[in-house]
Design an enzyme around this catalytic site. Structure first.
Site, PDB file in Angstrom:
ATOM      1  N   SER A  75       7.528  13.890  15.217  1.00  0.00           N
ATOM      2  CA  SER A  75       8.976  13.968  15.408  1.00  0.00           C
ATOM      3  C   SER A  75       9.264  15.173  16.297  1.00  0.00           C
ATOM      4  CB  SER A  75       9.649  14.166  14.045  1.00  0.00           C
ATOM      5  OG  SER A  75      10.979  14.644  14.194  1.00  0.00           O
ATOM      6  N   LYS A 114       5.528  17.522  10.235  1.00  0.00           N
ATOM      7  CA  LYS A 114       5.484  16.920  11.568  1.00  0.00           C
ATOM      8  C   LYS A 114       4.749  17.831  12.555  1.00  0.00           C
ATOM      9  CE  LYS A 114       7.464  13.096  10.411  1.00  0.00           C
ATOM     10  NZ  LYS A 114       6.689  11.843  10.414  1.00  0.00           N
ATOM     11  N   CYS A 163       0.835  -1.211   0.000  1.00  0.00           N
ATOM     12  CA  CYS A 163       0.000   0.000   0.000  1.00  0.00           C
ATOM     13  C   CYS A 163       0.862   1.251   0.000  1.00  0.00           C
ATOM     14  CB  CYS A 163      -0.907  -0.006   1.238  1.00  0.00           C
ATOM     15  SG  CYS A 163      -1.852   1.514   1.442  1.00  0.00           S
ATOM     16  N   ASP A 164       0.624   2.097  -0.973  1.00  0.00           N
ATOM     17  CA  ASP A 164       1.210   3.428  -0.979  1.00  0.00           C
ATOM     18  C   ASP A 164       0.214   4.338  -0.264  1.00  0.00           C
ATOM     19  OD1 ASP A 164       2.024   6.013  -1.509  1.00  0.00           O
ATOM     20  OD2 ASP A 164       2.533   5.619  -3.608  1.00  0.00           O
ATOM     21  N   TYR A 210       9.836  19.103   5.972  1.00  0.00           N
ATOM     22  CA  TYR A 210       9.672  17.953   6.874  1.00  0.00           C
ATOM     23  C   TYR A 210       9.125  18.424   8.221  1.00  0.00           C
ATOM     24  CZ  TYR A 210      10.937  13.823   9.671  1.00  0.00           C
ATOM     25  OH  TYR A 210      10.912  12.725  10.511  1.00  0.00           O
TER      26      TYR A 210
HETATM   27  N1  LIG Z   1      14.444   7.699  12.479  1.00  0.00           N
HETATM   28  C1  LIG Z   1      14.290   8.918  13.040  1.00  0.00           C
HETATM   29  O1  LIG Z   1      15.238   9.579  13.458  1.00  0.00           O
HETATM   30  C2  LIG Z   1      12.907   9.474  13.200  1.00  0.00           C
HETATM   31  C3  LIG Z   1      12.700  10.424  14.198  1.00  0.00           C
HETATM   32  C4  LIG Z   1      11.426  10.951  14.354  1.00  0.00           C
HETATM   33  C5  LIG Z   1      10.401  10.533  13.542  1.00  0.00           C
HETATM   34  N2  LIG Z   1      10.638   9.622  12.581  1.00  0.00           N
HETATM   35  C6  LIG Z   1       9.495   9.210  11.761  1.00  0.00           C
HETATM   36  O2  LIG Z   1       9.275   7.820  11.943  1.00  0.00           O
HETATM   37  C7  LIG Z   1       8.591   7.306  10.818  1.00  0.00           C
HETATM   38  C8  LIG Z   1       9.263   6.026  10.368  1.00  0.00           C
HETATM   39  O3  LIG Z   1      10.537   6.341   9.860  1.00  0.00           O
HETATM   40  P1  LIG Z   1      11.823   5.433  10.081  1.00  0.00           P
HETATM   41  O4  LIG Z   1      12.792   6.231  10.823  1.00  0.00           O
HETATM   42  O5  LIG Z   1      11.425   4.107  10.595  1.00  0.00           O
HETATM   43  O6  LIG Z   1      12.340   5.341   8.592  1.00  0.00           O
HETATM   44  P2  LIG Z   1      12.391   4.147   7.542  1.00  0.00           P
HETATM   45  O7  LIG Z   1      12.793   4.768   6.272  1.00  0.00           O
HETATM   46  O8  LIG Z   1      13.217   3.032   8.085  1.00  0.00           O
HETATM   47  O9  LIG Z   1      10.901   3.616   7.479  1.00  0.00           O
HETATM   48  C9  LIG Z   1       9.886   4.287   6.765  1.00  0.00           C
HETATM   49  C10 LIG Z   1       8.970   3.233   6.163  1.00  0.00           C
HETATM   50  O10 LIG Z   1       7.896   3.931   5.523  1.00  0.00           O
HETATM   51  C11 LIG Z   1       7.686   3.333   4.255  1.00  0.00           C
HETATM   52  N3  LIG Z   1       7.072   4.299   3.343  1.00  0.00           N
HETATM   53  C12 LIG Z   1       7.634   5.417   2.822  1.00  0.00           C
HETATM   54  N4  LIG Z   1       6.770   5.999   1.983  1.00  0.00           N
HETATM   55  C13 LIG Z   1       5.648   5.240   2.002  1.00  0.00           C
HETATM   56  C14 LIG Z   1       4.393   5.338   1.339  1.00  0.00           C
HETATM   57  N5  LIG Z   1       4.126   6.310   0.460  1.00  0.00           N
HETATM   58  N6  LIG Z   1       3.455   4.399   1.594  1.00  0.00           N
HETATM   59  C15 LIG Z   1       3.718   3.393   2.459  1.00  0.00           C
HETATM   60  N7  LIG Z   1       4.887   3.248   3.088  1.00  0.00           N
HETATM   61  C16 LIG Z   1       5.839   4.159   2.860  1.00  0.00           C
HETATM   62  C17 LIG Z   1       9.086   2.912   3.792  1.00  0.00           C
HETATM   63  O11 LIG Z   1       9.038   1.940   2.755  1.00  0.00           O
HETATM   64  C18 LIG Z   1       9.659   2.391   5.095  1.00  0.00           C
HETATM   65  O12 LIG Z   1       9.363   1.031   5.284  1.00  0.00           O
HETATM   66  C19 LIG Z   1       8.567   8.422   9.791  1.00  0.00           C
HETATM   67  O13 LIG Z   1       7.316   9.064   9.834  1.00  0.00           O
HETATM   68  C20 LIG Z   1       9.656   9.367  10.276  1.00  0.00           C
HETATM   69  O14 LIG Z   1       9.432  10.677   9.852  1.00  0.00           O
HETATM   70  C21 LIG Z   1      11.862   9.064  12.396  1.00  0.00           C
HETATM   71  C1  LIG Z   2      14.424  14.120  14.458  1.00  0.00           C
HETATM   72  C2  LIG Z   2      14.661  13.870  13.047  1.00  0.00           C
HETATM   73  C3  LIG Z   2      13.756  12.881  12.441  1.00  0.00           C
HETATM   74  O1  LIG Z   2      12.385  13.183  12.531  1.00  0.00           O
HETATM   75  C4  LIG Z   2      14.041  12.503  11.058  1.00  0.00           C
HETATM   76  C5  LIG Z   2      15.123  12.741  10.428  1.00  0.00           C
HETATM   77  C6  LIG Z   2      15.260  12.205   9.134  1.00  0.00           C
HETATM   78  C7  LIG Z   2      16.279  12.364   8.364  1.00  0.00           C
HETATM   79  C8  LIG Z   2      17.424  13.180   8.709  1.00  0.00           C
HETATM   80  C9  LIG Z   2      18.576  12.854   7.825  1.00  0.00           C
HETATM   81  O2  LIG Z   2      18.365  13.308   6.557  1.00  0.00           O
HETATM   82  C10 LIG Z   2      19.819  13.348   8.443  1.00  0.00           C
HETATM   83  C11 LIG Z   2      20.430  12.592   9.281  1.00  0.00           C
HETATM   84  C12 LIG Z   2      21.547  13.033  10.023  1.00  0.00           C
HETATM   85  C13 LIG Z   2      22.287  12.108  10.619  1.00  0.00           C
HETATM   86  C14 LIG Z   2      23.367  12.454  11.446  1.00  0.00           C
HETATM   87  C15 LIG Z   2      24.256  11.586  11.847  1.00  0.00           C
HETATM   88  C16 LIG Z   2      24.589  10.290  11.185  1.00  0.00           C
HETATM   89  O3  LIG Z   2      25.940  10.035  11.369  1.00  0.00           O
HETATM   90  C17 LIG Z   2      23.809   9.179  11.740  1.00  0.00           C
HETATM   91  C18 LIG Z   2      23.982   7.955  10.874  1.00  0.00           C
HETATM   92  C19 LIG Z   2      23.031   6.910  11.327  1.00  0.00           C
HETATM   93  C20 LIG Z   2      23.100   5.650  10.521  1.00  0.00           C
HETATM   94  O4  LIG Z   2      24.015   5.467   9.716  1.00  0.00           O
HETATM   95  O5  LIG Z   2      22.213   4.824  10.713  1.00  0.00           O
END
Ligand SMILES: NC(=O)c1ccc[n+]([C@@H]2O[C@H](COP(=O)([O-])OP(=O)(O)OC[C@H]3O[C@@H](n4cnc5c(N)ncnc54)[C@H](O)[C@@H]3O)[C@@H](O)[C@H]2O)c1
Ligand SMILES: CC[C@@H](O)/C=C/C=C\C[C@@H](O)/C=C/C=C/C=C\[C@@H](O)CCCC(=O)O
Length: 268
Positions: free
Chosen positions: A138, A154, A63-64, A150
């Site tokens: 986030s 959020k 699903c997208d 972004y």
């Molecule tokens: N990792 C972080 O630092 C962080 C911090 C705060 C919030 N978030 C949020 O957490 C959520 C999950 O991100 P994550 O960190 O696990 O990243 P991720 O990239 O590992 O996971 C994102 C998932 O969403 C899926 N996805 C993307 N576009 C889609 C679409 N159109 N339809 C269905 N699925 C889709 C991707 O295929 C993937 O499986 C996101 O909303 C991200 O903004 C992440």
């Molecule tokens: C709070 C932020 C959150 O909502 C989402 C962020 C998503 C993407 C940010 C990305 O483009 C930038 C990341 C910056 C990373 C900084 C440090 C890296 O060295 C961490 C590497 C982690 C890894 O390799 O898994």
């Protein structure tokens, strides 16, 4: 929320935080539908969960979330497959400031739609049994952040959650709506940054000043808190290496003088 025998739908659940949330929900005894565009990772995750928790408790749906028909179809499939719906985690998200319209579509428009569908299937006024929606925001939705689109999506999710979480709506729907606001967590979204170099460097600096990266289980603890605290509605939970805290409990101008706040009318 007691999850044994309940049904959950998690978007973006093939990997990362969505996968971690889905597993925590399975561990608590629910059945889970994993929605994602990544078919190979989604099928692999579903197969892994089927082995651990039982084939009848997990299904993958390609699903997208930005495709209205696909998202609507996926909700209907979940209800047909598992016989109901009790919990929705709107988690799918991307960071892409170049394809910024897509970023808004995935992170905000689809979350609005996911909430509407959650209310359609779980809302008591529509014949549902009530339930819970958890939206993945986030810290970027709470504080200034180098990727403005972004951050806007959020912040939009925070506003959506607070407003859908107003108590008068809960009285009608019996669906609580809460949001999770994690800081930087080790997932693919960080490993494959889709941001310009200056934004990336600024984020690396913020990450270091904030105390470093979280791991997926740290964020799952935040999900568990929202699942456990049945009195929370419209709540926004920040999760960082420094700990967890709720945001936005201040009264608006309409309640400031009296200090009153309407109690929840119905706990799902
Ligand atoms: N990792 C972080 O630092 C962080 C911090 C705060 C919030 N978030 C949020 O957490 C959520 C999950 O991100 P994550 O960190 O696990 O990243 P991720 O990239 O590992 O996971 C994102 C998932 O969403 C899926 N996805 C993307 N576009 C889609 C679409 N159109 N339809 C269905 N699925 C889709 C991707 O295929 C993937 O499986 C996101 O909303 C991200 O903004 C992440
Ligand atoms: C709070 C932020 C959150 O909502 C989402 C962020 C998503 C993407 C940010 C990305 O483009 C930038 C990341 C910056 C990373 C900084 C440090 C890296 O060295 C961490 C590497 C982690 C890894 O390799 O898994």
């Amino acid at each position: 929320m007691q999850l044994s025998g309940k049904v959950a739908l998690v978007t973006g659940a093939a990997q990362g935080l969505g996968k971690g949330c889905a597993e925590a929900i399975l561990e608590r005894g629910a059945k889970v539908a994993l929605l994602d565009t990544n078919e190979s990772a989604g099928q692999e995750t579903a197969a892994d969960f089927a082995l651990k928790y039982g084939a009848d408790r997990c299904t993958f749906i390609l699903c997208d979330v930005t495709a209205k028909d696909q998202l609507e179809g996926a909700f209907q499939k979940v209800v047909d497959h598992f016989g109901g719906l009790d919990l929705v985690v709107n988690n799918a998200g991307i960071l892409n400031e170049v394809q910024w319209e897509k970023c808004i579509d995935v992170n905000l428009v689809s979350v609005v739609r996911g909430c509407h569908l959650g209310l359609r299937y779980m809302g008591k006024q529509n014949g549902g049994n009530g339930g819970l929606i958890i939206n993945m925001s986030s810290v970027a939705g709470l504080y200034a952040f180098p990727s403005p689109v972004y951050a806007t999506t959020k912040a939009g999710v925070v506003g959506l959650t607070r407003s859908l979480g107003m108590d008068y709506k809960l009285g009608r729907d019996c669906v609580r709506v809460n949001a999770l606001c994690p800081s930087f967590t080790t997932t693919a979204i960080l490993a494959d940054p889709e941001v310009p170099e200056d934004q990336y460097q600024h984020m690396k600096d913020m990450l270091e000043r904030g105390g470093g990266l979280m791991q997926i289980p740290d964020v799952v603890k935040g999900l568990a808190k929202l699942l456990d605290e049945d009195d929370k509605n419209g709540a926004v939970l920040e999760v960082t290496v420094q700990g967890m805290k709720y945001h936005g409990d201040e009264s608006g101008p309409w309640d400031r003088e009296s200090g009153t706040h309407q109690p929840n009318l119905c706990i799902a």
